[in-house]
Design a protein around this motif. Structure first.
Motif, mmCIF file in Angstrom:
data_model
loop_
_atom_site.group_PDB
_atom_site.id
_atom_site.type_symbol
_atom_site.label_atom_id
_atom_site.label_comp_id
_atom_site.label_asym_id
_atom_site.label_seq_id
_atom_site.Cartn_x
_atom_site.Cartn_y
_atom_site.Cartn_z
ATOM 1 N N VAL A 125 0.847 -1.189 0.000
ATOM 2 C CA VAL A 125 0.000 0.000 0.000
ATOM 3 C C VAL A 125 0.883 1.240 0.000
ATOM 4 O O VAL A 125 1.944 1.255 0.616
ATOM 5 C CB VAL A 125 -0.909 0.030 1.255
ATOM 6 N N PHE A 126 0.424 2.290 -0.690
ATOM 7 C CA PHE A 126 1.101 3.580 -0.605
ATOM 8 C C PHE A 126 0.066 4.689 -0.560
ATOM 9 O O PHE A 126 -1.075 4.508 -0.964
ATOM 10 C CB PHE A 126 2.085 3.789 -1.770
ATOM 11 N N ARG A 127 0.468 5.826 -0.039
ATOM 12 C CA ARG A 127 -0.379 7.015 0.037
ATOM 13 C C ARG A 127 0.285 8.104 -0.798
ATOM 14 O O ARG A 127 1.471 8.346 -0.676
ATOM 15 C CB ARG A 127 -0.540 7.482 1.475
ATOM 16 N N THR A 128 -0.527 8.779 -1.626
ATOM 17 C CA THR A 128 -0.003 9.854 -2.456
ATOM 18 C C THR A 128 0.066 11.154 -1.658
ATOM 19 O O THR A 128 -0.500 11.259 -0.573
ATOM 20 C CB THR A 128 -0.885 10.072 -3.695
ATOM 21 N N ARG A 129 0.714 12.147 -2.240
ATOM 22 C CA ARG A 129 0.801 13.455 -1.585
ATOM 23 C C ARG A 129 -0.581 14.096 -1.428
ATOM 24 O O ARG A 129 -0.808 14.874 -0.513
ATOM 25 C CB ARG A 129 1.730 14.376 -2.382
#
Length: 188
Positions: A12-16
């Motif tokens: 999982v990743f979170r964008t700016r």
């Protein structure tokens, strides 16, 4: 795009901008793979959410994502009044750069919360003319991806074109003795 269930996933990743994405393939992505796709999505979203469509690297949002696929998914989500759209349950895919450098939206899926069915958590009126999924909000819900897309004249033009095609198809299906009537007869 998976702002609702990403905590249960291994990659999982979170964008700016703050959207969370789950990488489904490979399920256990390497650190380099995650950095690559996270940066690409962050750069794409920065361009998409900007007023001009350009990010701070001077790249336009369509340099990252195929406009037709993005608009077609958008139109399907809006026509079906999918409250889940742009919050969770939106797929994107990316081929190897040697094949194609762009992201593609789709395939569409997860329609258990469409046409006003929202399991009693909120009420969205399905008889309204406005397209609520564009910028719907609730006590736990915010959908601004479609709002960002609609800021850009090229996207609005293509949305209008695809809506016209979709409306004609739907009208043809819904006329007396059209596809829906034929299917209903077959199932009775």
């Amino acid at each position: 795009l998976d702002n609702l269930n990403s905590s249960r996933e291994p990659s999982v990743f979170r964008t700016r901008v703050g959207n969370e994405y789950t990488v489904k393939s490979p399920e256990f992505a390497t650190e380099n793979e995650m950095d690559y796709i996270a940066n690409m999505f962050s750069d794409f979203e920065q361009a998409l959410y900007s007023d001009t469509g350009y990010n701070d690297k001077g790249k336009y949002y369509t340099e990252y994502c195929d406009l037709d696929s993005l608009v077609k998914v958008y139109v399907v989500e809006e026509i079906t009044k999918n409250w889940d759209a742009y919050v969770g349950s939106v797929f994107f895919y990316k081929d190897a750069d040697s094949i194609d450098s762009k992201l593609y939206a789709g395939p569409v899926w997860d329609f258990d919360n469409t046409w006003g069915n929202i399991r009693g958590r909120l009420t969205f009126e399905t008889d309204k003319a406005e397209l609520w999924a564009v910028g719907a909000t609730g006590e736990w819900y915010k959908s601004d991806f479609g709002v960002a897309l609609n800021k850009h004249p090229d996207a609005k033009k293509r949305i209008s074109e695809i809506y016209s095609i979709a409306a004609a198809c739907l009208e043809e299906m819904l006329v007396k003795n059209g596809y829906i009537d034929v299917l209903t007869d077959k199932l009775s």
